[in-house]
Design an enzyme around this catalytic site. Structure first.
Site, PDB file in Angstrom:
ATOM      1  N   LYS A 146     111.639  42.694  66.633  1.00 50.09           N
ATOM      2  CA  LYS A 146     111.180  42.244  65.314  1.00 50.09           C
ATOM      3  C   LYS A 146     111.659  40.825  65.020  1.00 50.09           C
ATOM      4  O   LYS A 146     110.903  40.001  64.508  1.00 50.09           O
ATOM      5  CB  LYS A 146     111.681  43.201  64.229  1.00 50.09           C
ATOM      6  CG  LYS A 146     110.954  44.532  64.228  1.00 50.09           C
ATOM      7  CD  LYS A 146     111.571  45.466  63.211  1.00 50.09           C
ATOM      8  CE  LYS A 146     110.764  46.748  63.102  1.00 50.09           C
ATOM      9  NZ  LYS A 146     111.457  47.729  62.243  1.00 50.09           N
ATOM     10  N   SER A 196     109.910  51.695  58.472  1.00 54.07           N
ATOM     11  CA  SER A 196     110.656  50.452  58.338  1.00 54.07           C
ATOM     12  C   SER A 196     109.998  49.436  57.417  1.00 54.07           C
ATOM     13  O   SER A 196     110.577  48.400  57.129  1.00 54.07           O
ATOM     14  CB  SER A 196     110.922  49.832  59.710  1.00 54.07           C
ATOM     15  OG  SER A 196     109.764  49.235  60.211  1.00 54.07           O
TER      16      SER A 196
END
Ligand code: ADP
Length: 491
Positions: A438, A395
């Protein structure tokens, strides 16, 4: 004689066997409204999770069964996974027992040792049954992600048998050597991450994600649950101590860095312990704790919010990471040094992240052919600071690519910008996991603008509104969208 080893072993065996509950309990019909009230009493929020638990109880009522789907609670430490397991037991009027699987390496840890083995013991499952005193407890199997297999058999397959409704009515612990019926046990498993759970086990369980709490959730949890409990356990009453909201908020933002509330709970416990001394020394005076008192009372320095970049250089970009401890922000730093085209990667990156770095290099070379020379005449150094945090997964692709593009063009990226996304060799941005964690980390760190994969926009429904209000969240399809928006590429 009764001091022979055989005597002792036989005694222990019979003691164990007779202390187990062998009688089956009749299933009890549970009032759903009351069950809901029990879940709400002990836990703030977690609405989706509570709803799923109530559904499970409804199904068990209808089928007159004591167990049902095996739920796997996945989330960062301190998000309430274990403690809601206890509440499920309360809601069902059943006994609760917690079995930790952390560090289990040996099949015998699950299934016991044969009695011919010196120091033989039952496995942890039957030990848990014994502790519960009943045949139908709610058994929370903690840390299923920390099972490891070794040469001593495969604990995961033994666990599979425990959880399998087709097999678990005749589960045979090697120590007992006779079958025991586990089919009335309601199993709930917890884990920090799904990555390390063997596939066959995962197939048997229904995953429920605990994505962590926003700052305002934490304030409510502290006020309604953690602080009253801490005070009660230390004999502090409401007329002795007042902790106003701004103080609690300061503890959350200045003295913890987490998705869950374990650190917050510890800080509040420490606070009450320190206050207990003050109350003892001059009685009848009510203590009001102000934010500026915290450093002394908690005996620690506030966490510096210097984590956010304040000033930046070309080649440095903020990314968002997801570890088993929750979300975090990280910085990708890139630099050219005189050399002959080598790539140096430091910061203990995992293999997948190293591959993302290679992909980023290829993308940037093809996007900026005129800069190709830079790569030939220099060594490229890629660094992700804070070596202690394990860094892997795809990611960071978008962040790596943006950092490199910034480096070769000499154009800076605003330090309040963060991003997450996997990138293909053609520059297409694809979905990532852990979006709520996140984004919460981004909000905690004070970032303003976040780029996420367009495909992840649908996951925003799982992100607290408060976090969404704090951030400008932009979905992107291609890495060039980010580069254009940040003036690295001409729009
Ligand atoms: P986990 O098992 O996810 O690591 P725990 O269940 O041990 O976390 O939770 C840590 C502490 O925080 C416990 O004291 C728990 O009661 C409390 N807690 C967590 N979530 C909530 C919540 N939503 N409401 C009230 N207390 C909570």
């Amino acid at each position: 004689g009764n001091n022979s080893p055989e005597y002792g072993m036989l005694y222990d065996y019979l003691d164990f066997m007779t202390s187990l509950a062998w009688r089956k309990e009749a299933p009890e019909k549970i009032d759903l409204k009351e069950a809901e009230a029990v879940l709400d009493r002990e836990h703030f929020g977690l609405e989706k999770i509570k709803r799923r638990i109530i559904q499970q109880i409804a199904v068990m009522n209808l089928k007159k069964q004591q167990s049902g789907s095996i739920l796997l609670f996945v989330g960062a430490p301190g998000t309430g996974k274990t403690s809601i397991g206890k509440s499920i037991a309360d809601a069902l009027h059943r006994k609760y027992v917690r079995v930790s699987l952390g560090g289990v390496r040996d099949e015998a840890d699950i299934r016991g040792h044969r009695r011919t083995y010196i120091g033989a013991m039952p496995g942890r499952i039957m030990d848990g049954i014994k502790k519960s005193g009943v045949s139908n407890p709610v058994m929370v199997l903690d840390e299923v992600d920390k099972l490891s297999s070794s040469y001593n058999g495969d604990p995961a397959s033994a666990l599979l048998e425990v959880l399998d409704p087709e097999q678990n009515s005749t589960f045979t612990d090697h120590y007992m050597n006779v079958p025991y019926d586990l089919s009335d046990v309601l199993f709930v498993c917890t884990a920090n991450t799904m990555d390390t759970i063997p596939e066959p086990l995962l197939d048997r369980m229904e995953v429920i994600r605990f994505s962590g709490y926003s700052a305002s959730d934490k304030l409510q949890i502290a006020k309604k649950h953690l602080l009253p409990k801490a005070m009660e356990s230390m004999g502090i009453t409401k007329d002795m101590l007042e902790v106003p909201d701004p103080t609690i908020e300061e503890i959350i933002s200045g003295y913890t860095m987490e998705s869950g509330v374990r650190g917050l709970k510890n800080r509040l416990d420490t606070l009450c312990r320190s206050v207990a001394v003050h109350v003892e020394q001059d009685d009848d005076k009510k203590v009001t704790v102000l934010p500026e008192d915290l450093s002394e009372l908690l005996d620690m320095q506030p966490i510096r919010h210097g984590r956010k970049l304040t000033e930046t250089k070309p080649g440095i970009v903020t990314g968002l990471a997801w570890t088993s401890a929750g979300g975090e922000i990280l910085f990708i730093e890139t630099l050219f040094t005189k050399g002959q085209g080598k790539t140096i990667i430091t910061g203990q990156l995992g293999d997948v992240m190293k591959e993302s770095a290679q992909i980023a290099i290829s993308i940037v070379k093809s996007m900026f052919p005129e800069k190709e020379k830079l790569f030939e005449e220099n060594d490229l150094h890629i660094h992700v600071p804070e070596g202690a945090v394990p860094k892997d997964g795809p990611s960071a692709g978008i962040t790596l690519t943006t950092a490199l593009a910034s480096l070769v063009t000499g154009k800076k990226v605003d330090p309040t910008v963060g991003m997450t996304g996997e990138v293909s060799l053609r520059g297409v941005v694809t979905a990532i996991g852990g979006l709520p964690e996140k984004l919460m980390a981004a909000a905690r760190a004070g970032l303003k603008t976040i780029y996420i994969p367009e495909e992840n926009i649908r996951d925003l429904k799982d992100v607290p509104q408060e976090v969404k209000d704090q951030l400008q969240i932009i979905g992107v399809k291609e890495v060039s969208d980010v580069l254009k928006a940040n003036n690295i590429l001409d729009a």
